[in-house]
Each structure stands twice: as C-alpha cells, then as structure tokens.
Design a protein around this motif. Structure first.
Motif, PDB file in Angstrom:
ATOM      1  N   ILE A 197       0.639  -1.305   0.108  1.00  8.35           N
ATOM      2  CA  ILE A 197       0.178  -0.084   0.051  1.00  8.35           C
ATOM      3  C   ILE A 197       0.944   1.090  -0.029  1.00  8.35           C
ATOM      4  O   ILE A 197       1.975   1.007   0.996  1.00  8.35           O
ATOM      5  CB  ILE A 197      -1.062   0.162   1.149  1.00  8.35           C
ATOM      6  CG1 ILE A 197      -1.933  -1.037   1.293  1.00  8.35           C
ATOM      7  CG2 ILE A 197      -1.641   1.589   1.231  1.00  8.35           C
ATOM      8  CD1 ILE A 197      -2.529  -1.861   2.499  1.00  8.35           C
ATOM      9  N   GLY A 198       1.021   1.949  -1.354  1.00 10.58           N
ATOM     10  CA  GLY A 198       1.993   3.061  -1.019  1.00 10.58           C
ATOM     11  C   GLY A 198       1.215   4.384  -0.929  1.00 10.58           C
ATOM     12  O   GLY A 198      -0.275   4.722  -1.715  1.00 10.58           O
ATOM     13  N   SER A 199       1.888   5.457  -0.598  1.00  4.88           N
ATOM     14  CA  SER A 199       0.858   6.691  -0.041  1.00  4.88           C
ATOM     15  C   SER A 199       2.515   8.070  -0.590  1.00  4.88           C
ATOM     16  O   SER A 199       3.039   7.461  -0.596  1.00  4.88           O
ATOM     17  CB  SER A 199      -0.164   6.951   0.418  1.00  4.88           C
ATOM     18  OG  SER A 199       0.951   7.003   2.063  1.00  4.88           O
ATOM     19  N   ASP A 200       1.852   9.056  -0.494  1.00  8.32           N
ATOM     20  CA  ASP A 200       2.264  10.048  -0.511  1.00  8.32           C
ATOM     21  C   ASP A 200       3.537  10.162   0.783  1.00  8.32           C
ATOM     22  O   ASP A 200       4.498  10.485   0.966  1.00  8.32           O
ATOM     23  CB  ASP A 200       2.177  11.642  -0.346  1.00  8.32           C
ATOM     24  CG  ASP A 200       0.990  11.811   0.300  1.00  8.32           C
ATOM     25  OD1 ASP A 200       0.480  10.920   1.174  1.00  8.32           O
ATOM     26  OD2 ASP A 200       0.750  13.377  -0.024  1.00  8.32           O
ATOM     27  N   ARG A 201       2.723   9.824   2.140  1.00  9.51           N
ATOM     28  CA  ARG A 201       3.673   9.401   3.079  1.00  9.51           C
ATOM     29  C   ARG A 201       4.807   7.870   3.738  1.00  9.51           C
ATOM     30  O   ARG A 201       5.338   7.745   3.887  1.00  9.51           O
ATOM     31  CB  ARG A 201       2.552   9.088   4.318  1.00  9.51           C
ATOM     32  CG  ARG A 201       1.994  10.351   4.783  1.00  9.51           C
ATOM     33  CD  ARG A 201       0.995  10.205   4.913  1.00  9.51           C
ATOM     34  NE  ARG A 201      -0.100   8.999   5.281  1.00  9.51           N
ATOM     35  CZ  ARG A 201      -1.099   8.321   6.403  1.00  9.51           C
ATOM     36  NH1 ARG A 201      -0.616   8.418   7.641  1.00  9.51           N
ATOM     37  NH2 ARG A 201      -1.555   7.313   5.097  1.00  9.51           N
ATOM     38  N   GLY A 202       4.989   6.860   2.446  1.00  8.13           N
ATOM     39  CA  GLY A 202       5.775   6.351   2.163  1.00  8.13           C
ATOM     40  C   GLY A 202       4.734   5.087   1.551  1.00  8.13           C
ATOM     41  O   GLY A 202       4.099   5.045   1.197  1.00  8.13           O
ATOM     42  N   SER A 203       5.411   3.513   2.105  1.00  6.30           N
ATOM     43  CA  SER A 203       4.688   2.684   1.882  1.00  6.30           C
ATOM     44  C   SER A 203       5.040   1.330   2.893  1.00  6.30           C
ATOM     45  O   SER A 203       5.165   1.018   3.440  1.00  6.30           O
ATOM     46  CB  SER A 203       5.673   1.457   0.474  1.00  6.30           C
ATOM     47  OG  SER A 203       5.431   2.630  -0.681  1.00  6.30           O
ATOM     48  N   LEU A 204       3.022   0.874   2.690  1.00  6.18           N
ATOM     49  CA  LEU A 204       3.565  -0.479   3.350  1.00  6.18           C
ATOM     50  C   LEU A 204       3.802  -1.176   3.348  1.00  6.18           C
ATOM     51  O   LEU A 204       2.810  -2.131   2.471  1.00  6.18           O
ATOM     52  CB  LEU A 204       2.320  -0.080   4.698  1.00  6.18           C
ATOM     53  CG  LEU A 204       1.918  -1.047   5.936  1.00  6.18           C
ATOM     54  CD1 LEU A 204       1.071  -0.177   7.195  1.00  6.18           C
ATOM     55  CD2 LEU A 204       1.107  -1.880   5.269  1.00  6.18           C
ATOM     56  N   THR A 205       3.927  -2.775   3.757  1.00  7.25           N
ATOM     57  CA  THR A 205       3.453  -4.020   2.814  1.00  7.25           C
ATOM     58  C   THR A 205       2.931  -5.291   3.916  1.00  7.25           C
ATOM     59  O   THR A 205       3.411  -4.908   5.180  1.00  7.25           O
ATOM     60  CB  THR A 205       4.923  -4.916   2.576  1.00  7.25           C
ATOM     61  OG1 THR A 205       4.887  -3.745   1.077  1.00  7.25           O
ATOM     62  CG2 THR A 205       4.778  -5.971   2.335  1.00  7.25           C
ATOM     63  N   TYR A 206       2.715  -5.984   3.761  1.00 14.42           N
ATOM     64  CA  TYR A 206       1.999  -6.968   5.376  1.00 14.42           C
ATOM     65  C   TYR A 206       2.080  -8.133   4.513  1.00 14.42           C
ATOM     66  O   TYR A 206       2.044  -8.433   2.971  1.00 14.42           O
ATOM     67  CB  TYR A 206       0.916  -5.919   5.939  1.00 14.42           C
ATOM     68  CG  TYR A 206      -0.228  -6.069   5.373  1.00 14.42           C
ATOM     69  CD1 TYR A 206      -1.265  -7.312   4.917  1.00 14.42           C
ATOM     70  CD2 TYR A 206      -0.439  -5.109   3.812  1.00 14.42           C
ATOM     71  CE1 TYR A 206      -2.544  -7.552   4.048  1.00 14.42           C
ATOM     72  CE2 TYR A 206      -1.957  -5.348   3.243  1.00 14.42           C
ATOM     73  CZ  TYR A 206      -2.719  -6.756   3.228  1.00 14.42           C
ATOM     74  OH  TYR A 206      -3.980  -5.778   2.491  1.00 14.42           O
ATOM     75  N   THR A 207       2.011  -9.009   5.371  1.00 11.95           N
ATOM     76  CA  THR A 207       1.242 -10.587   4.804  1.00 11.95           C
ATOM     77  C   THR A 207       0.518 -11.178   5.679  1.00 11.95           C
ATOM     78  O   THR A 207       0.875 -10.625   7.309  1.00 11.95           O
ATOM     79  CB  THR A 207       2.330 -11.377   4.971  1.00 11.95           C
ATOM     80  OG1 THR A 207       1.810 -12.834   4.383  1.00 11.95           O
ATOM     81  CG2 THR A 207       3.244 -11.578   5.923  1.00 11.95           C
ATOM     82  N   GLU A 208      -0.165 -11.868   5.680  1.00  7.72           N
ATOM     83  CA  GLU A 208      -1.359 -12.870   6.856  1.00  7.72           C
ATOM     84  C   GLU A 208      -1.062 -13.934   7.098  1.00  7.72           C
ATOM     85  O   GLU A 208      -0.791 -14.921   5.651  1.00  7.72           O
ATOM     86  CB  GLU A 208      -2.611 -12.303   6.378  1.00  7.72           C
ATOM     87  CG  GLU A 208      -2.389 -10.885   7.008  1.00  7.72           C
ATOM     88  CD  GLU A 208      -4.512 -10.307   6.154  1.00  7.72           C
ATOM     89  OE1 GLU A 208      -4.426  -9.381   7.141  1.00  7.72           O
ATOM     90  OE2 GLU A 208      -4.649 -10.876   5.263  1.00  7.72           O
TER      91      GLU A 208
END
Length: 133
Positions: free
Chosen positions: A15-26
């Motif tokens: 998930i990317g935005s102008d505030r950076g990226s977040l990656t996850y796994t479940e």
C-alpha cells in the motif's frame, strides 16, 4: 523429497502513499503457512554467510526488509541462487531445503517469518547429513 522447484517468490501486498509504503502478510492468506515466529538479522558484515542449514518440518518466508542479499537454495541434487532486494517480495522455503545467505549489501536486514517456534531438533546443520537423509 522436497525440490528447489517447491520454493517460490511470494509477492506481498503493498500500500503506497505520499507518506511512504506499507507491506504486510497474513498467516495462511498471503503466506502459505501459519506464522509462529518472526525474527530478523542485521548489522551483517558484507562478507558474512548466514544460514547453512535445512529444516525438517519448518516453512520460512525470507524477505530483504532492507538492502539486498543472495539466498542459495539446495535440495541435495540441484542448487539455485535467488537475489532478494525488494521488501515486497519474499522467498518461501519449504522443509527439506538447504539454504545459505551471502553477498549482503550494506545495512541489509533479513526478515524471516517461520511456521514454528525455535526447535533445535528441526534443524539439519551438517550438509553431509542433509545430503544423505
């Protein structure tokens, strides 16, 4: 008998935005096993080698959380080198595969998600024993 062909790259959600990226796994959704342990190694000298073992039953997802490195996977007959340098992609290593990590870039962080808690008896630490099993 496990094969290096059973190991694959898993693309994780980003998930990317102008505030950076977040990656996850479940567990059991984007990661094909229930995650019971998470650990990471860092401050790794460039010339160091890590791993040097196989697991009898444990699955692992290996991710370059920062920097890059090579993972050599070996099923006793075939070897393959996988270059990891993207925190959105992880290498799923199935049980019965020997692994070695090397060629670390500066400030590399190796993130590992494992299917079980640490159990010393699950490790095969001698390559000759691994090949003969």
């Amino acid at each position: 008998m496990a094969s290096i062909d059973d190991c694959n790259i898993i693309e994780l959600t980003k998930i990317g935005s102008d505030r950076g990226s977040l990656t996850y796994t479940e567990s059991e959704i984007s990661t094909p096993f229930d995650i019971k342990r998470v650990y990471y190694t860092y401050d790794i000298p460039t010339a160091a080698e890590r791993g040097g073992h196989a697991h009898k039953a444990q699955h692992e997802l290996v991710i370059a959380a920062s920097g890059s490195f090579e993972v050599i996977i070996d099923d006793g007959k075939n070897k393959k080198t996988v270059f990891l340098n993207n925190p959105q992609k992880g290498l799923h290593i199935v049980p019965g595969i020997w692994r070695e990590l090397k060629s670390f870039s500066t400030a590399s962080v190796v993130l590992v998600m494992a299917s079980d808690v640490f159990i010393d008896s699950d490790y095969i630490k001698n390559y000759k024993e691994f090949v003969h099993d």
